[in-house]
Design a protein around this motif. Structure first.
Motif, PDB file in Angstrom:
ATOM      1  N   GLY B  11      16.970  13.645 -41.415  1.00  0.00           N
ATOM      2  CA  GLY B  11      17.064  14.612 -40.338  1.00  0.00           C
ATOM      3  C   GLY B  11      16.267  14.247 -39.099  1.00  0.00           C
ATOM      4  O   GLY B  11      16.557  14.717 -37.999  1.00  0.00           O
ATOM      5  N   PRO B  14      18.017  11.124 -36.172  1.00  0.00           N
ATOM      6  CA  PRO B  14      18.735  11.422 -34.924  1.00  0.00           C
ATOM      7  C   PRO B  14      17.791  11.747 -33.770  1.00  0.00           C
ATOM      8  O   PRO B  14      18.115  11.468 -32.607  1.00  0.00           O
ATOM      9  N   LEU B  15      16.631  12.301 -34.070  1.00  0.00           N
ATOM     10  CA  LEU B  15      15.673  12.592 -33.003  1.00  0.00           C
ATOM     11  C   LEU B  15      15.079  11.304 -32.454  1.00  0.00           C
ATOM     12  O   LEU B  15      14.872  11.166 -31.247  1.00  0.00           O
ATOM     13  N   LEU B  17      16.582   8.436 -32.507  1.00  0.00           N
ATOM     14  CA  LEU B  17      17.688   7.810 -31.772  1.00  0.00           C
ATOM     15  C   LEU B  17      17.847   8.431 -30.385  1.00  0.00           C
ATOM     16  O   LEU B  17      18.001   7.731 -29.389  1.00  0.00           O
ATOM     17  N   ARG B  18      17.776   9.739 -30.343  1.00  0.00           N
ATOM     18  CA  ARG B  18      17.954  10.444 -29.081  1.00  0.00           C
ATOM     19  C   ARG B  18      16.857  10.098 -28.096  1.00  0.00           C
ATOM     20  O   ARG B  18      17.113   9.811 -26.922  1.00  0.00           O
ATOM     21  N   GLU B  19      15.607  10.069 -28.591  1.00  0.00           N
ATOM     22  CA  GLU B  19      14.484   9.798 -27.692  1.00  0.00           C
ATOM     23  C   GLU B  19      14.485   8.346 -27.228  1.00  0.00           C
ATOM     24  O   GLU B  19      14.200   8.050 -26.057  1.00  0.00           O
ATOM     25  N   ARG B  22      17.032   7.883 -24.572  1.00  0.00           N
ATOM     26  CA  ARG B  22      16.519   8.436 -23.331  1.00  0.00           C
ATOM     27  C   ARG B  22      15.548   7.467 -22.667  1.00  0.00           C
ATOM     28  O   ARG B  22      15.585   7.248 -21.455  1.00  0.00           O
ATOM     29  N   LEU B  41       7.721  13.030 -29.119  1.00  0.00           N
ATOM     30  CA  LEU B  41       8.423  13.940 -30.030  1.00  0.00           C
ATOM     31  C   LEU B  41       7.499  14.975 -30.657  1.00  0.00           C
ATOM     32  O   LEU B  41       7.942  15.852 -31.396  1.00  0.00           O
ATOM     33  N   ILE B  77      22.449   2.850 -39.487  1.00  0.00           N
ATOM     34  CA  ILE B  77      21.992   3.638 -40.640  1.00  0.00           C
ATOM     35  C   ILE B  77      22.703   4.983 -40.700  1.00  0.00           C
ATOM     36  O   ILE B  77      23.103   5.445 -41.770  1.00  0.00           O
ATOM     37  N   LEU B  78      22.877   5.594 -39.529  1.00  0.00           N
ATOM     38  CA  LEU B  78      23.488   6.926 -39.484  1.00  0.00           C
ATOM     39  C   LEU B  78      25.015   6.879 -39.465  1.00  0.00           C
ATOM     40  O   LEU B  78      25.666   7.915 -39.325  1.00  0.00           O
ATOM     41  N   LEU B  80      27.046   5.576 -37.223  1.00  0.00           N
ATOM     42  CA  LEU B  80      27.569   5.968 -35.916  1.00  0.00           C
ATOM     43  C   LEU B  80      28.179   4.781 -35.173  1.00  0.00           C
ATOM     44  O   LEU B  80      28.298   4.799 -33.956  1.00  0.00           O
ATOM     45  N   ARG B 107      27.691  10.530 -27.928  1.00  0.00           N
ATOM     46  CA  ARG B 107      26.795  10.278 -29.052  1.00  0.00           C
ATOM     47  C   ARG B 107      27.517  10.136 -30.380  1.00  0.00           C
ATOM     48  O   ARG B 107      26.967  10.389 -31.445  1.00  0.00           O
TER      49      ARG B 107
END
Lengths: 208, 208
Positions: B11, B14-15, B17-19, B22, B41, B77-78, B80, B107
């Motif tokens: 969980g 993804p955070l 990845l997002r950061e 950015r 974060l 890994i995710l 995507l 995304r």
DNA sequence: TAGATTGTTAATCGATTAACAATC
DNA sequence: TAGATTGTTAATCGATTAACAATC
């Protein structure tokens, strides 16, 4: 009655409240056991009993919990005995959806004002409200402690700063960013992509 | 490289990845340390290193992580690396907001079909799509493993049952209900009221 | 009473963190 | 080299669960 209750416990209380309300509304039920509530929520009955025991003794051996009474207790514990005013920032599609959602009012919240920084949107109707200029937030936010952030990612931090400066102490953030806020300000996030990305880990790519 | 990685770790990926995305987009940065990512974060650097260590060794002592490389690893890994088609059920205000949201495509996801059971809505445009009859979901859902549920609470369980029967294996549920699904089907929830109710626990009622 | 279910204890399980050798 | 930062270990911390005496 503990002094310091883990946040993970607090986070489950609204789920208990929601499910109990549903049982009360949909069925002619007066009582429910921790076992039944647990099955409906997909958790263990021990966890429910343990969680509730932080706040007192609300059940009866052999019978379980009186649904209406437990709803009242949870409403009290979560400070939902009066309706909380909520400010909404961002009048895009998501802002419209949130402003039109009837579920807030039914469960203790009322969106009382909507802001946007786009001059084209100021004055527009959103739900039952009229969009105000985000520049006027500081004045319009007197007494409002809760805000929903539905602005683009690039505006989120600056908007959060303005909300905090205006006295907001709890932010529900729909922008896909990690906000930086002072101690004492709570932030809760909702990013559908983060949730989907967690689930794709468990899905396989092949076959499609 | 573990076999069974805790879901709480998944969980957080993804955070990260997002950061990292950015940081890559907004700055001219090639590397980042666990310390810096952690600060952004609001978590500990040890946690980030530990989380990543479940999947391999991605960093360099003294330097940190190569941002672009770590983004690629996390994307892998995710799962995507290709775009996932997503079905949206419910063409109300929330459905419109979700269908219009550009963040999915950017995304890894694409809403490829929209359904509603209201005949008045079938045929209507939502984003770039045309609303289909929910009765036709079984056929139209071939190959779609992910669905977003944006229907009223009363329709949620029946709709989820239909989605699962049609082969959906991951559901993002916006209805304020606990769904019952078979093993192997993932459900992730988003209920803004539950989030707000958790925060009001920490707010005091007095003073308006 | 007999059956059911609570609240609580103690044990188990799992997650986070501090610290540091390894090494870039 | 000196400084920085990783990956990992072991210790700590916290949450969940099984079990049961108490009791409705």
């Amino acid at each position: 009655m503990d002094q310091n209750i883990p946040d993970i416990v607090i986070g489950r209380l609204p789920l208990y409240l929601r499910e109990l309300s549903r049982m009360e509304a949909e069925q002619n039920r007066l009582t429910a056991s921790s076992q039944e509530l647990a099955e409906r929520l997909g958790m263990s009955s021990a966890q429910i009993r343990k969680d509730l025991s932080h706040f007192g003794e609300f059940g009866k051996q052999g019978t379980g919990y009186h649904i209406h009474y437990l709803i009242e207790r949870l409403t009290d514990i979560l400070h939902l005995t009066r309706e909380w005013p909520v400010a909404l920032v961002g009048a895009g599609f998501l802002g419209h959806a949130l402003a039109s959602y009837r579920g807030f009012q039914r469960r203790g919240f009322a969106i009382t004002c909507v802001f946007d920084n786009d001059p084209a949107k100021v004055g527009e109707r959103v739900g039952d409200l009229v969009v105000q200029d985000a520049a006027d937030m500081a004045d319009a936010l007197r007494g409002v402690r809760i805000a929903i952030l539905a602005v683009p990612a690039g505006d989120a931090q600056a908007t959060a700063d303005a909300l905090v400066a205006a006295g907001v102490r709890a932010i529900l953030c729909y922008a896909p960013v990690a906000l930086s806020v002072p101690d004492g300000v709570q932030v809760s996030y909702s990013d559908p992509v983060v949730q989907l990305q967690q689930m794709t880990y468990h899905l396989t790519l092949d076959e499609g």
